[in-house]
Design an enzyme around this catalytic site. Structure first.
Site, PDB file in Angstrom:
ATOM      1  N   GLN A   1       0.791  -1.205  -0.014  1.00 28.98           N
ATOM      2  CA  GLN A   1      -0.014   0.078  -0.041  1.00 28.98           C
ATOM      3  C   GLN A   1       0.891   1.296   0.067  1.00 28.98           C
ATOM      4  OE1 GLN A   1      -3.635   0.140   0.065  1.00 28.98           O
ATOM      5  NE2 GLN A   1      -2.997   2.459  -0.296  1.00 28.98           N
TER       6      GLN A   1
ATOM      7  N   ASP B   1      -7.626   6.046   7.526  1.00 29.42           N
ATOM      8  CA  ASP B   1      -8.024   4.705   7.326  1.00 29.42           C
ATOM      9  C   ASP B   1      -9.031   4.330   8.345  1.00 29.42           C
ATOM     10  OD1 ASP B   1      -7.885   1.885   6.699  1.00 29.42           O
ATOM     11  OD2 ASP B   1      -6.036   1.782   7.792  1.00 29.42           O
TER      12      ASP B   1
END
Ligand code: CP
Ligand code: NVA
Length: 327
Positions: free
Chosen positions: A155, A246
């Protein structure tokens, strides 16, 4: 394509693919040297441009199989690795979760079996220690971390690729991560300081970036890159070039969801938080997003949001990583 782009791709080709990675595996951003990170990003940009023209110039996985072993759900990581392996000339196998890293046999025995059939394994699991055990058991199997509780390095490579596309040279730029000091925050911090960024992580008390990560970042930072940890999200986003968030409860923390809704409420990235950051600030999220919780629809769908660029770049970044790993 402009001349500078052609020159840049040629340089990337000469530098980037020519050398493989020093490490057998990619389990952490810290497995990459600075030069390897630079080369991987250059190669990812090259492969992205090539794909737009309908081609891939490198096929290091021709004749090879790669196993996808996922202990947790995935849309982006599994899809993009499947496409990446195929576009690099290889094939994937996808054993069911209950026979992959389940309780049917030891992690070590799974690795030793796979090593006899496949060249690599893309692994999403819980503890990083489990991944290290798996990778250590199979000396000729190349292993990639597709997310653990502690790190999400694939990521992060896509994230810094995306930041570079939008901001150019990242030296001296600031990215603020708002929320849980989790796996995504850790890997982002690793990669961003290696590229000279200031990384601010704003979390509720008790949910900060783990202290050892700050020392790791200090060790690998270049060009004045650094990590700052705070409990004040508004101060942290003020003047930032990019704001990242997130989910408040990661996979495996489902029983904490209700408690975290209260603890993280002041850390929602909404329009007023983005106002504090400024109209030029980018918004990033690794996805999946829980709209209305850690981020509002207005921010997710705003012109400042680059979340789907990040998602696209997972493919290009992982193709580059695999190409380097298998060269
Ligand atoms: N960002 C990310 O890793 O998404 P998935 O969980 O869908 O793979
Ligand atoms: N922190 C999240 C990231 C998901 C891509 C999790 O681990 O669930």
């Amino acid at each position: 394509m402009t001349d500078p782009q052609v020159r840049s791709f040629s340089r990337a080709k000469a530098r980037g693919i020519a050398r493989g990675l020093r490490a057998k595996d990619f389990l952490s951003v810290l497995d990459l040297s600075h030069e390897e990170l630079d080369d991987t990003l250059a190669l990812a940009a090259q492969l992205k441009a090539e794909r737009a023209l309908g081609r891939t110039s490198v096929t290091p996985l021709a004749g090879k199989h790669v196993a996808l072993l996922f202990d947790k759900p995935s849309l982006r990581t599994k899809s993009t690795f499947t496409i990446a392996v195929r576009e690099l000339g290889g094939n994937v196998i996808d054993p069911a979760a209950d026979v992959a890293l389940g309780s049917r046999e030891t992690v070590t025995d799974v690795a030793k079996n796979l090593e006899r059939w496949v060249a690599g394994a893309i692994v999403r699991t819980f503890a990083q220690a489990r991944l290290l055990e798996f990778a250590g058991a199979a000396p000729s199997l190349k292993v990639v971390n597709a997310l653990t509780d502690e790190e999400h390095p694939c990521q992060a490579i896509a994230d810094v690729l995306t930041l570079r596309e939008h901001l150019g040279d990242l030296r001296g730029r600031t990215v603020t991560f708002v929320g849980d000091g989790n796996n995504v925050a850790v890997s982002l911090a690793h990669a961003a300081v290696m590229l000279g960024m200031c990384v601010r992580v704003a979390s509720p008390k008790g949910y900060e970036l783990p202290k050892p990560i700050i020392a790791e970042c200090a060790r690998v930072a270049r060009w004045g890159g650094l990590v700052e940890v705070t409990n004040d999200p508004i101060a942290a986003v003020t003047g930032a070039d990019a704001v990242y968030t997130d989910v408040w409860a990661s996979m495996g923390q489902e029983e904490q969801i209700d408690a975290r809704e209260t603890i993280f409420a002041a850390f929602q990235v909404n329009e007023s938080m983005m106002d504090a950051a400024g109209p030029e600030a980018l918004f990033l999220h690794c996805l999946p997003a829980h709209r209305g919780h850690e981020v509002t629809d207005a921010v997710m769908d705003s012109p400042q949001s680059v979340v789907f660029d990040q998602s696209e770049n997972r493919l290009h970044a992982q193709k580059a990583l695999l190409a380097k790993l298998f060269t």
